[in-house]
Design a protein around this motif. Structure first.
Motif, mmCIF file in Angstrom:
data_model
loop_
_atom_site.group_PDB
_atom_site.id
_atom_site.type_symbol
_atom_site.label_atom_id
_atom_site.label_comp_id
_atom_site.label_asym_id
_atom_site.label_seq_id
_atom_site.Cartn_x
_atom_site.Cartn_y
_atom_site.Cartn_z
ATOM 1 N N LEU A 63 0.859 -1.189 -0.046
ATOM 2 C CA LEU A 63 0.061 0.085 -0.088
ATOM 3 C C LEU A 63 0.874 1.122 -0.136
ATOM 4 O O LEU A 63 0.559 2.162 -0.698
ATOM 5 N N TRP A 92 -16.007 0.144 1.666
ATOM 6 C CA TRP A 92 -14.542 0.456 1.524
ATOM 7 C C TRP A 92 -14.099 1.543 0.554
ATOM 8 O O TRP A 92 -13.291 2.342 0.895
ATOM 9 N N LYS A 134 -8.218 -2.522 2.320
ATOM 10 C CA LYS A 134 -7.302 -1.592 2.316
ATOM 11 C C LYS A 134 -6.977 -0.905 1.143
ATOM 12 O O LYS A 134 -6.854 0.366 0.712
ATOM 13 N N ASN A 135 -6.688 -1.894 0.027
ATOM 14 C CA ASN A 135 -6.200 -1.362 -1.183
ATOM 15 C C ASN A 135 -7.243 -0.738 -2.058
ATOM 16 O O ASN A 135 -7.087 0.384 -2.674
#
Length: 345
Positions: free
Chosen positions: A113, A205, A177-178
């Protein structure tokens, strides 16, 4: 809904009919053509070669691996292709996985990330061409001052003026998270194994990224391009059965048993037990049994298969879920024409 033609990466030889597919895609109103890379063919050269005979269709990478090139090198590729195509380039980026990154490129896979964020930032600085590009690192320091440095490095900006400072950057992302990072710093999301059923989870997200300070886009001007096999057929059962071996490969054979990003996607869909069984069968050499272990719904969650009416209903369902482009693979020009008639016309 827009259509993008996914040419993918080459196998042992270049595809024989790629030029035919690209020509047909432009004629039938496809929005874009995409090329990919793994550890054989690269993504930029085929787009320049086959795209040179087109005038309107956009030319995208889906994806180029960030460990394959420094961010300044990638920016050079992007600004060159954007000039050659008259402003039709889409730069799709992805981190790949540790087997490729460490085994093929000889780079560390850790902190994907943070590496992605820094990589995109440097590319945008190059394309802006406001000042000589500097970057403190730690992943892509400019100028380089680490071990072995001469101390003679100096900040530079590209000799060639980019045609567009805002070449669209889309990120391939699979985890929460990505995907949030993608919504924060990118112009679009390249989604693989997208399931409309899970749209509320994806939206949660994405919204996390859109809400971050300095987010580049909002949901209204953000693209979601989802890889989706679209097959118009009267023999739905046979078509679904024919798709299972490829799914078994990606679920059971990619990456390692400990780290397979594609398998993790299906686990989030609720197929954890199936993933475990398919992985065990595939890695023990029982590939046919691995394919047979995949239930039909695991295929139809991420693909659109059926007669013309069922396909059009499926496309509406994906569009209602927020997808703006379907990335499809086609056998030949007739297949391109068939999908255009089903989806675009």
């Amino acid at each position: 809904m827009k259509l993008g033609l996914q040419l993918g990466y080459w196998g042992a030889q270049p595809p024989a009919n790629a030029h035919e597919l690209v020509t047909a895609a432009e004629k039938e109103g496809f929005d874009a053509v995409f090329a990919a890379e793994s550890w054989g063919s690269d993504a930029f050269t085929p787009l320049a070669w086959w795209g040179s005979s087109t005038e309107q269709v956009r030319l995208g990478t889906s994806v180029v691996q960030i460990s394959a090139r420094t961010p300044t090198s990638c920016a050079m590729h992007a600004l060159t292709l954007d000039h050659l195509s008259g402003g039709r380039h889409i730069l799709g980026l992805g981190v790949s996985g540790p087997q490729v990154v460490e085994g093929w490129y000889g780079q560390p896979f850790s902190k994907p990330l943070a590496r992605t964020r820094e990589y995109v930032s440097v590319i945008r600085d190059v394309l802006a061409r406001d000042t000589p590009v500097t970057n403190p690192g730690p992943h892509f320091p400019l100028p380089y001052t680490g071990p072995g440095a001469t101390g003679l490095g100096k900040p530079l900006k590209p000799i060639t003026h980019p045609l567009r400072a805002d070449i669209p950057i889309w990120l391939g992302a699979e985890g929460p998270k990505n995907i949030a990072l993608t919504a924060e710093i990118a112009d679009g999301w390249l989604a693989i194994y997208y399931s409309p059923r899970l749209a509320p989870m994806y939206n949660e997200w994405l919204d996390e990224g859109f809400a971050r300070p300095g987010a580049r886009r909002t949901r209204d001007d953000f693209d979601i391009a989802a890889t989706c096999q679209v097959v118009v057929t009267d023999d739905r059962a046979a078509t679904i059965a024919g798709m299972k071996p490829v799914t078994a490969l990606y679920v059971g054979g990619m990456g390692t048993p400990e780290l397979n990003f594609h398998a993790q996607v299906y686990r989030r869909m609720g197929y954890g037990d199936v993933v475990d069984e398919v992985t065990e069968l595939f890695r023990s050499g029982r590939k046919d049994e691995a394919a047979e272990a995949i239930p039909d719904e695991m295929i139809t969650e991420t693909m659109i298969v059926g007669d013309l009416g069922e396909v059009r209903e499926g496309v509406r369902r994906w569009e209602d879920a927020g997808v703006t482009m379907l990335l499809v693979s086609c056998r030949d020009a007739e297949h391109v024409k068939q999908l255009a008639a089903a989806v675009l016309h």
